[in-house]
Enzyme design. Structure first.
Site, PDB file in Angstrom:
ATOM      1  N   GLY A 161       3.300  -8.224   4.379  1.00 21.48           N
ATOM      2  CA  GLY A 161       4.428  -8.082   3.466  1.00 21.48           C
ATOM      3  C   GLY A 161       4.266  -8.743   2.115  1.00 21.48           C
ATOM      4  O   GLY A 161       5.227  -8.834   1.356  1.00 21.48           O
ATOM      5  N   TRP A 185       2.777  -7.713  -0.652  1.00 26.34           N
ATOM      6  CA  TRP A 185       3.067  -6.811  -1.775  1.00 26.34           C
ATOM      7  C   TRP A 185       4.546  -6.432  -1.788  1.00 26.34           C
ATOM      8  O   TRP A 185       5.172  -6.374  -2.843  1.00 26.34           O
ATOM      9  CB  TRP A 185       2.215  -5.532  -1.682  1.00 26.34           C
ATOM     10  CG  TRP A 185       0.798  -5.704  -2.135  1.00 26.34           C
ATOM     11  CD1 TRP A 185       0.064  -6.854  -2.121  1.00 26.34           C
ATOM     12  CD2 TRP A 185      -0.050  -4.690  -2.679  1.00 26.34           C
ATOM     13  NE1 TRP A 185      -1.190  -6.602  -2.611  1.00 26.34           N
ATOM     14  CE2 TRP A 185      -1.295  -5.286  -2.950  1.00 26.34           C
ATOM     15  CE3 TRP A 185       0.111  -3.321  -2.938  1.00 26.34           C
ATOM     16  CZ2 TRP A 185      -2.369  -4.573  -3.494  1.00 26.34           C
ATOM     17  CZ3 TRP A 185      -0.956  -2.604  -3.470  1.00 26.34           C
ATOM     18  CH2 TRP A 185      -2.180  -3.228  -3.745  1.00 26.34           C
ATOM     19  N   ASP A 240       3.641   0.254   7.909  1.00 24.33           N
ATOM     20  CA  ASP A 240       2.383  -0.277   8.442  1.00 24.33           C
ATOM     21  C   ASP A 240       2.343   0.019   9.938  1.00 24.33           C
ATOM     22  O   ASP A 240       3.374   0.193  10.576  1.00 24.33           O
ATOM     23  CB  ASP A 240       2.270  -1.798   8.217  1.00 24.33           C
ATOM     24  CG  ASP A 240       0.825  -2.283   8.239  1.00 24.33           C
ATOM     25  OD1 ASP A 240       0.272  -2.578   7.156  1.00 24.33           O
ATOM     26  OD2 ASP A 240       0.225  -2.345   9.344  1.00 24.33           O
ATOM     27  N   ASP A 254       1.666   4.583  12.717  1.00 28.98           N
ATOM     28  CA  ASP A 254       0.314   4.911  12.266  1.00 28.98           C
ATOM     29  C   ASP A 254       0.409   5.972  11.169  1.00 28.98           C
ATOM     30  O   ASP A 254       0.898   7.087  11.416  1.00 28.98           O
ATOM     31  CB  ASP A 254      -0.473   5.428  13.477  1.00 28.98           C
ATOM     32  CG  ASP A 254      -1.917   5.727  13.143  1.00 28.98           C
ATOM     33  OD1 ASP A 254      -2.251   5.881  11.942  1.00 28.98           O
ATOM     34  OD2 ASP A 254      -2.714   5.817  14.085  1.00 28.98           O
ATOM     35  N   ASP A 282      -2.389  -0.597  -0.118  1.00 30.27           N
ATOM     36  CA  ASP A 282      -3.418  -1.613   0.139  1.00 30.27           C
ATOM     37  C   ASP A 282      -4.001  -1.338   1.530  1.00 30.27           C
ATOM     38  O   ASP A 282      -4.632  -2.191   2.135  1.00 30.27           O
ATOM     39  CB  ASP A 282      -2.738  -2.994   0.090  1.00 30.27           C
ATOM     40  CG  ASP A 282      -3.713  -4.148  -0.112  1.00 30.27           C
ATOM     41  OD1 ASP A 282      -4.814  -3.916  -0.645  1.00 30.27           O
ATOM     42  OD2 ASP A 282      -3.362  -5.284   0.257  1.00 30.27           O
ATOM     43  N   LYS A 342      -5.978   0.799  -3.201  1.00 26.98           N
ATOM     44  CA  LYS A 342      -7.239   0.084  -2.930  1.00 26.98           C
ATOM     45  C   LYS A 342      -8.280   1.067  -2.401  1.00 26.98           C
ATOM     46  O   LYS A 342      -7.999   1.844  -1.497  1.00 26.98           O
ATOM     47  CB  LYS A 342      -6.992  -0.997  -1.874  1.00 26.98           C
ATOM     48  CG  LYS A 342      -8.302  -1.600  -1.347  1.00 26.98           C
ATOM     49  CD  LYS A 342      -8.109  -2.937  -0.730  1.00 26.98           C
ATOM     50  CE  LYS A 342      -7.500  -2.899   0.651  1.00 26.98           C
ATOM     51  NZ  LYS A 342      -7.232  -4.257   1.129  1.00 26.98           N
TER      52      LYS A 342
HETATM   53  C1  LIG Z   1      -5.015  -5.577   3.507  1.00 22.44           C
HETATM   54  S1  LIG Z   1      -3.745  -5.283   4.631  1.00 22.44           S
HETATM   55  C2  LIG Z   1      -2.334  -5.124   3.607  1.00 22.44           C
HETATM   56  C3  LIG Z   1      -1.825  -6.420   3.037  1.00 22.44           C
HETATM   57  C4  LIG Z   1      -0.504  -6.260   2.299  1.00 22.44           C
HETATM   58  N1  LIG Z   1      -0.670  -5.513   1.061  1.00 22.44           N
HETATM   59  C5  LIG Z   1       0.108  -7.594   1.970  1.00 22.44           C
HETATM   60  O1  LIG Z   1       0.168  -7.948   0.784  1.00 22.44           O
HETATM   61  O2  LIG Z   1       0.569  -8.291   2.879  1.00 22.44           O
HETATM   62  C6  LIG Z   1      -4.042  -3.631   5.158  1.00 22.44           C
HETATM   63  C7  LIG Z   1      -3.001  -3.076   6.102  1.00 22.44           C
HETATM   64  O3  LIG Z   1      -3.300  -1.707   6.416  1.00 22.44           O
HETATM   65  C8  LIG Z   1      -2.754  -1.480   7.706  1.00 22.44           C
HETATM   66  N2  LIG Z   1      -3.257  -0.254   8.330  1.00 22.44           N
HETATM   67  C9  LIG Z   1      -4.532   0.020   8.719  1.00 22.44           C
HETATM   68  N3  LIG Z   1      -4.596   1.220   9.308  1.00 22.44           N
HETATM   69  C10 LIG Z   1      -3.333   1.740   9.283  1.00 22.44           C
HETATM   70  C11 LIG Z   1      -2.762   2.959   9.745  1.00 22.44           C
HETATM   71  N4  LIG Z   1      -3.509   3.895  10.358  1.00 22.44           N
HETATM   72  N5  LIG Z   1      -1.449   3.164   9.570  1.00 22.44           N
HETATM   73  C12 LIG Z   1      -0.681   2.211   8.949  1.00 22.44           C
HETATM   74  N6  LIG Z   1      -1.168   1.040   8.498  1.00 22.44           N
HETATM   75  C13 LIG Z   1      -2.477   0.803   8.660  1.00 22.44           C
HETATM   76  C14 LIG Z   1      -3.154  -2.730   8.479  1.00 22.44           C
HETATM   77  O4  LIG Z   1      -2.374  -2.876   9.635  1.00 22.44           O
HETATM   78  C15 LIG Z   1      -2.951  -3.837   7.445  1.00 22.44           C
HETATM   79  O5  LIG Z   1      -1.703  -4.459   7.595  1.00 22.44           O
END
Ligand SMILES: C[S@@+](CC[C@H](N)C(=O)[O-])C[C@H]1O[C@@H](n2cnc3c(N)ncnc32)[C@H](O)[C@@H]1O
Length: 206
Positions: free
Chosen positions: A60, A62, A80, A96, A121, A161
């Site tokens: 969270g 962002w 997420d 997902d 992200d 990203k």
């Molecule tokens: C780098 S983190 C994000 C950090 C966030 N921007 C923050 O500031 O807290 C990447 C996120 O992508 C999510 N993610 C990966 N695959 C996903 C999917 N198939 N569906 C939804 N979210 C996914 C991960 O669970 C993770 O929380």
């Protein structure tokens, strides 16, 4: 259990990371918050009253920054696969993003409203097999562009990203075809060793 070399290196970096320390002091959920702050300072992405979508939002960091900047008259719609604790001015859908039903749930939640900004992200869990990780990451990133093309307000902006590697140049071209201008940003809070960069795309052609 003995830690692998790379996980001890990560732990070391994490504990000594100035952004991790600063995030704790500033009451932010993740060091990633500073990346969005930097992008926002440079590219003026978020204003009060805006509707912002945050893809891959947990834990969270962002959403916290965006929720504060859009204020009470604005809204952030975050999603997420992992759970995320509530935040002011933020709605959250857990699921997902590759699942059609979740994509549809997000569209339903928008109920015809068009976001001014979509940020992503999103990044898959790293398996360690570089080619598979890159493919999984590009797939997710392409899905975020599908969402952008379906719902973003004409003239709106998109920050995403991308891991540089197989497929990233084609993706950049694809983004360029839908926006007036695209910048490639590497925020200071992004670890220099990481292949991640952020594309900031401005002026959606609709
Ligand atoms: C780098 S983190 C994000 C950090 C966030 N921007 C923050 O500031 O807290 C990447 C996120 O992508 C999510 N993610 C990966 N695959 C996903 C999917 N198939 N569906 C939804 N979210 C996914 C991960 O669970 C993770 O929380």
């Amino acid at each position: 259990m003995k830690r692998s070399k790379s996980s001890s290196r990560w732990l070391n970096e994490h504990v000594n990371d100035p952004y991790v320390k600063r995030a704790q002091k500033d009451g932010l959920r993740s060091r990633s918050s500073y990346k969005l702050m930097e992008l926002n300072e440079k590219d003026k992405l978020i204003r009060p009253g805006m509707l912002v979508m945050d893809l891959g939002s947990a834990p969270g960091g962002w959403s916290q920054v965006a929720g504060k900047l859009v204020g009470e008259k604005g809204r952030v719609l975050a999603t997420d696969i992992l759970p995320m604790d509530g935040l002011d001015n933020v709605d959250f859908i857990q699921g997902d993003f590759t699942d059609n039903a979740v994509f549809q749930q997000l569209l339903d939640k928008l109920d015809g409203r068009q976001p001014d900004l979509i940020v992503s992200d999103i990044a898959p869990n790293i398996s360690g097999v570089a080619a598979a990780d890159q493919a999984a990451s590009m797939y997710l990133v392409e899905l975020t562009l599908d969402m952008v093309r379906q719902v973003l307000k004409p003239g709106g902006n998109y920050a995403v990203k991308v891991f540089q590697g197989e497929g990233s140049d084609e993706f950049l071209k694809d983004v360029r075809s839908s926006f007036e201008k695209v910048f490639i940003r590497k925020p200071e809070a992004s670890r220099p060793r990481s292949r991640e960069v952020y594309l900031v795309a401005k002026g959606f052609k609709g």
